[in-house]
Design an enzyme around this catalytic site. Sequence first.
Site, PDB file in Angstrom:
ATOM      1  N   LYS A  84       0.970  -1.442  -0.130  1.00 36.69           N
ATOM      2  CA  LYS A  84       0.070   0.247  -0.179  1.00 36.69           C
ATOM      3  C   LYS A  84       0.840   1.039   0.615  1.00 36.69           C
ATOM      4  O   LYS A  84       0.475   2.628  -0.302  1.00 36.69           O
ATOM      5  CB  LYS A  84      -0.848  -0.128   1.561  1.00 36.69           C
ATOM      6  CG  LYS A  84      -1.808  -0.983   0.857  1.00 36.69           C
ATOM      7  CD  LYS A  84      -3.311  -0.616   0.082  1.00 36.69           C
ATOM      8  CE  LYS A  84      -3.976  -1.335   0.258  1.00 36.69           C
ATOM      9  NZ  LYS A  84      -4.890  -0.975  -0.912  1.00 36.69           N
ATOM     10  N   SER A 112      -9.484   0.726   7.230  1.00 42.14           N
ATOM     11  CA  SER A 112      -8.702  -0.204   9.166  1.00 42.14           C
ATOM     12  C   SER A 112      -7.577  -1.021   8.963  1.00 42.14           C
ATOM     13  O   SER A 112      -7.101  -1.570   9.876  1.00 42.14           O
ATOM     14  CB  SER A 112      -9.822  -0.885   9.352  1.00 42.14           C
ATOM     15  OG  SER A 112     -10.121  -2.341   8.274  1.00 42.14           O
TER      16      SER A 112
END
Length: 405
Positions: A84, A112
Amino acid sequence: MADPATSPPLSRASVQAARELIAPYVHHTPTLTNRTLTQVASTPRTREELARAGGGWEKVEAPAHPKLRLWFKCENLQRVGAFKARGAFHALGQLLREEGFERGRGVVTHSSGNHAQALSLAARTHNIPAYIVMPEISTPSKVAATKGYGANVIFSGSTSVEREAAAAKVIEETGARLVPPYDHPDIVLGQGTLGLELQEDAARMMAEEHADQEGGRCSFAAPATKTDHAAAAAGEKKKGGLDAILAPCGGGGMLSGVALSCEGTGIRVFGCEPWHQGADDAKRGYESGARVEAVSSLTVADGLRTPLGKVPWHVIYERRLVSGFYSVSEREICDALRLVLERFKMVVEPSAAVPLAVALYNEDFRAMVEREAGPAGWDVGIVFSGGNVSLEALGKLFAEAEEGK
């Protein structure tokens, strides 16, 4: 967020440009091999194993016997512990190039997990405030890590409606710009940079091993790959790169980016998902021709509980840059994860083990490779997407797996 209309075109060239932009901020993670896992992948499963696996495999007439050589892209060793970081740094880099962007207003997202940490790190690096909306039920270690990167954490309810409403409130109050987790061209292009590295590193390692074999030397740089001399005598193909890449699919940002990185190379890309409680939404959508817009699953592969986004869908399905999808059971994910931990000595999260589970246990995929590759076999890239999992979570996961046997 940046206006998608101003983003670079979704192409391999744009992925290459993204790599240049984010190079100072992310790791070029290693591509590794493992002799044991390659051997397991190239060994047919027994009737007893197929029967224990369930899922319909007990009805298979004859276990598949493909020849697979596995190449592992270790994004678990990336900054923040996951791929990411690539998309976050690229999206923020594109925002910084935008005329009129006010860095003091900050950026916001709702996540999250790994995207929360990635955007927090990217924002801190560029001295930009970051507002991260996280569900109240988020794992404490992930909340702590996100705060550790300097983000302002705002808690919300767990549904997508609640998270999006909280993010909208932040935007209204601060003027922060939204950086979504996956459904944006800038994110897709950033994630795709791992595919370029995997292709190039695997080809280089193959060439080095071939040179060592030609010279009669033993290579320690890339152990456990094309060393099956019986297959070579049977006519193993001569080539210099991967045949396919298996990548996990949640929202599809990374899978679509990898597909773009392989455009025009001849390398086939396949998406990998859990099928527990309908988590194989991308597979079902791909096969029906209609994107599934909602998923409600508690699969152990918690990073893959997200429905496929519109931008990834365009690349994956409408442009047909992904060749297909394969899914695996919870038990198969846990078995693959255990092998990685015990035989690879590598820590990965359950979502990252899904592509390996496909290579080892999905008889449809394995039969396809056997049928199409023949004795030459395939060189297959496996994306280890991340390693953000606590020891407590792993202990609980394997305890529950043992109880369920």
